[in-house]
Design a protein around this motif. Structure first.
Motif, PDB file in Angstrom:
ATOM      1  N   SER A  94       0.837  -1.202   0.000  1.00  0.00           N
ATOM      2  CA  SER A  94       0.000   0.000   0.000  1.00  0.00           C
ATOM      3  C   SER A  94       0.868   1.246   0.000  1.00  0.00           C
ATOM      4  O   SER A  94       1.862   1.336   0.720  1.00  0.00           O
ATOM      5  N   LEU A  95       0.470   2.211  -0.817  1.00  0.00           N
ATOM      6  CA  LEU A  95       1.180   3.482  -0.965  1.00  0.00           C
ATOM      7  C   LEU A  95       0.199   4.621  -0.774  1.00  0.00           C
ATOM      8  O   LEU A  95      -0.786   4.738  -1.514  1.00  0.00           O
ATOM      9  N   SER A 138       0.104  -5.361  -7.932  1.00  0.00           N
ATOM     10  CA  SER A 138      -0.034  -5.779  -6.531  1.00  0.00           C
ATOM     11  C   SER A 138       0.079  -4.611  -5.561  1.00  0.00           C
ATOM     12  O   SER A 138       0.273  -4.812  -4.365  1.00  0.00           O
ATOM     13  N   VAL A 139      -0.047  -3.397  -6.076  1.00  0.00           N
ATOM     14  CA  VAL A 139       0.068  -2.199  -5.238  1.00  0.00           C
ATOM     15  C   VAL A 139      -1.270  -1.467  -5.206  1.00  0.00           C
ATOM     16  O   VAL A 139      -1.910  -1.259  -6.246  1.00  0.00           O
ATOM     17  N   ALA A 175      -1.524  -0.199 -11.044  1.00  0.00           N
ATOM     18  CA  ALA A 175      -1.871  -0.173  -9.626  1.00  0.00           C
ATOM     19  C   ALA A 175      -3.377   0.018  -9.445  1.00  0.00           C
ATOM     20  O   ALA A 175      -4.067   0.542 -10.322  1.00  0.00           O
ATOM     21  N   ARG A 176      -3.882  -0.399  -8.282  1.00  0.00           N
ATOM     22  CA  ARG A 176      -5.289  -0.185  -7.942  1.00  0.00           C
ATOM     23  C   ARG A 176      -5.404   1.097  -7.112  1.00  0.00           C
ATOM     24  O   ARG A 176      -4.740   1.234  -6.096  1.00  0.00           O
ATOM     25  N   PHE A 177      -6.260   2.014  -7.554  1.00  0.00           N
ATOM     26  CA  PHE A 177      -6.450   3.274  -6.843  1.00  0.00           C
ATOM     27  C   PHE A 177      -7.698   3.187  -5.982  1.00  0.00           C
ATOM     28  O   PHE A 177      -8.776   2.815  -6.453  1.00  0.00           O
ATOM     29  N   ILE A 178      -7.559   3.532  -4.715  1.00  0.00           N
ATOM     30  CA  ILE A 178      -8.669   3.535  -3.769  1.00  0.00           C
ATOM     31  C   ILE A 178      -9.118   4.982  -3.589  1.00  0.00           C
ATOM     32  O   ILE A 178      -8.348   5.835  -3.133  1.00  0.00           O
ATOM     33  N   GLU A 179     -10.351   5.245  -3.940  1.00  0.00           N
ATOM     34  CA  GLU A 179     -10.867   6.614  -3.910  1.00  0.00           C
ATOM     35  C   GLU A 179     -11.087   7.098  -2.478  1.00  0.00           C
ATOM     36  O   GLU A 179     -11.561   6.352  -1.614  1.00  0.00           O
ATOM     37  N   ILE A 180     -10.741   8.359  -2.232  1.00  0.00           N
ATOM     38  CA  ILE A 180     -11.079   9.042  -0.979  1.00  0.00           C
ATOM     39  C   ILE A 180     -12.384   9.813  -1.152  1.00  0.00           C
ATOM     40  O   ILE A 180     -13.280   9.763  -0.316  1.00  0.00           O
ATOM     41  N   LYS A 181     -12.491  10.536  -2.256  1.00  0.00           N
ATOM     42  CA  LYS A 181     -13.671  11.346  -2.532  1.00  0.00           C
ATOM     43  C   LYS A 181     -14.842  10.453  -2.933  1.00  0.00           C
ATOM     44  O   LYS A 181     -14.671   9.489  -3.671  1.00  0.00           O
TER      45      LYS A 181
END
Length: 230
Positions: free
Chosen positions: A37-38, A62-63, A97-103
């Protein structure tokens, strides 16, 4: 906690070495736990780093990538950190990479905090790499000295990962990681450029309380590595 300092003669040298170090930490996370995780911050300072990092050769599929904080604006806005990350980091090799949304769609960020925590729970935690910036007022993430929510954001015993904040000295409502979520991370970096920011940091560490300069709260609670160049 002592602040570890890595000082560079140029931003270019910083970006090359920092990108390689981030990639190494992410690769370690993937090897040990299957995913890494980054967590990144917005602003102008990390843009060249993002471009360098995006071409680094690791198993980006895998990130998981997400944001330390976000302004509560649409992605089409120039103020959106989501847009900044998608356009500057999640390109090239890092596009896998997989992006996880905050908004999210809620009009008020306060109503979205629990859902934000739920989305972030899909990421490998503690976060493998977390990169902070700092404002000239000593704020970090969206934990501003001026915001009414600062005490809750700095509280170590509330068990919260995300908090909505409303600074009075900067535009937009925000969503931010809390101090406990930040300091739990495996590798915490503070990325700064320019003499003025370094002076602000040195003055804060020497003279300010955590509520006066929230960056002090992070440095007092965790091992932080400063990455700085003129």
């Amino acid at each position: 906690m002592p602040l570890t300092q890595s000082l560079y003669e140029s931003a270019e040298a910083l970006n090359e070495e920092f990108a390689a170090e981030i990639a190494e930490k992410l690769a370690e996370g993937i090897a040990q736990r299957g995913r890494a995780s980054l967590m990144v911050s917005g602003g102008r300072t990390p843009l060249p780093l993002f471009k360098t990092l995006s071409e680094t050769d690791i198993d980006w599929a895998s990130v998981d990538v997400s944001l330390v904080d976000e302004r509560w604006v649409e992605e089409s806005s120039d103020a959106s950190n989501t847009r900044l990350v998608k356009e500057n980091l999640l390109v090239g090799k890092a596009s896998a990479a997989r992006f996880i949304e905050i908004k999210s769609a809620e009009a008020d960020a306060t109503d979205a905090a629990l859902a934000c925590e739920s989305r972030l729970s899909a990421m490998s935690q503690p976060f493998d790499v977390l990169i902070l910036g700092m404002g000239e007022d000593g704020h970090t993430a969206s934990l501003f000295p001026c915001c009414e929510q600062l005490e809750d954001g700095l509280a170590m015993n509330r068990g919260r990962v995300c908090i909505a904040t409303q600074p009075t000295t900067a535009p937009h409502q925000r969503m931010s990681l809390t101090l406990p979520a930040i300091v739990a991370s495996r590798n915490i970096y503070l990325h700064l450029t320019g003499d003025k920011k370094r002076q602000v940091l040195e003055d804060a560490v020497a003279n300010a309380t955590a509520t006066e300069k929230p960056i002090v709260a992070v440095i007092n609670a965790a091992q932080v590595t400063l990455k700085w160049a003129p």
